[in-house]
Design an enzyme around this catalytic site. Sequence first.
Site: not given
Ligand code: COA
Length: 386
Positions: A85, A206-207, A328, A332
Amino acid sequence: MRDVAIVGVSQTKFGELWEKSFRDLVVEAGIDAIRDANMNGEDIDAMYIGNMTGGLFVGQEHIGSLIAEHSGLTPIPATRVEAACASGGLALRQAIMAVASGYYDRVMAAGVEKMTDVVDATPAIAAAADREWEAQQGVTFPSLYAMMAKRHMYEYGTTREQIAGFAVLGHKNGALNPKAQFQREISVDAVLNSTKVASPLNILDCSPVSDGAAAIIVCPADEAHKYTDTPIYIRASTQASATISLHNRKSLTTIPSTIFAAKKAYDMANLTPKDMDMAEVHDCFSINGLIAIEDLGFFEKGKGGQAIEDGLIERDGDIAVNPSGGLKARGHPLGATGIAQAAEITWQLRQEAGKRQVSDATSGITLNIGGTGGTAAIHILSVDRK
Ligand code: COA
């Protein structure tokens, strides 16, 4: 060594961008940055492109050549830079060093990631952890940062609400940023009641998974006025490493690469944390934003949570942290983040940040982290207001 200035910046909108391909994103950002610098493509001598894992997300490697071709910039040298990242932060640093050394005069640093083309981004992101000792044992980045959060709460009495407060701040600022992935405010209660990801972190800590690109043009500081009325000067560019795996660290509540790179950066700029008007920090998870404001020296270790609760990092607080919305809310797209952070500080220092403008800022710092801090890249930027 020559002094270096930023003369052009750009960022695509971040988000789920189905209608744009990997190459569309980075070419759009590159062309916009060249325009912003009042240059033409032929003015650019070289480019460095931050990208974490095009191979796993879109099946594309050899990214330097791809981007040079599709932006019409062949035959200039185009080099991909990778540090998870922190890829974007290191691409910017390579561009700065290339100009500072006198090797090139006008260099583009870009960053790009297209993450939403895969069904599950988590395994691709986990490639930035220690494969044998972390990822293969089932550890993911949310769970690594969750351990850091638990330890911070245990050692310093940091509350769950204070950690959530960092995500609330990101969304408050992101709501004012037209390029942010999420342009809506959230509450502490919403964070605490959102879907559990890795205890104590919930989805709103989470981002997100994001697509996007950003680009910056740098040149020698003494030539910058040829291209812009408001050059933004690079006061420091530093980088440090730490163990890639978390279990080999002495402490889970601090990131040693940040501490090392920050000390070098403040020394290089001859400035202190108190001189910083704003910061764009790496809040891939809310706890990492909290740790960053301590490790960068804005607040004593253990006092970051209280600072968040007291509003000290709001746009009108002691130091404006993540006025863009941060990872956030702005989003990201891994390789693009380090470039987008410096682009935001540039817009802020030029007073072009619209509704999220931080008033009277003359200097700012960026912190871009790879993994759980295996790599940290820091830049200090300032403007000359005469
Ligand atoms: N913040 C706010 N809303 C989020 C979000 C977040 N981080 N992630 C997903 N959403 C929302 C989506 O927009 C969606 O909304 P909608 O139903 O109104 O369209 C809903 O939540 C479900 O989204 P989905 O894509 O199914 O979520 P997910 O469960 O697959 O993913 C996480 C969620 C947290 C697992 C994913 O965002 C993630 O892995 N984040 C971390 C990324 C990371 O690790 N980056 C590197 C860091 S070192």
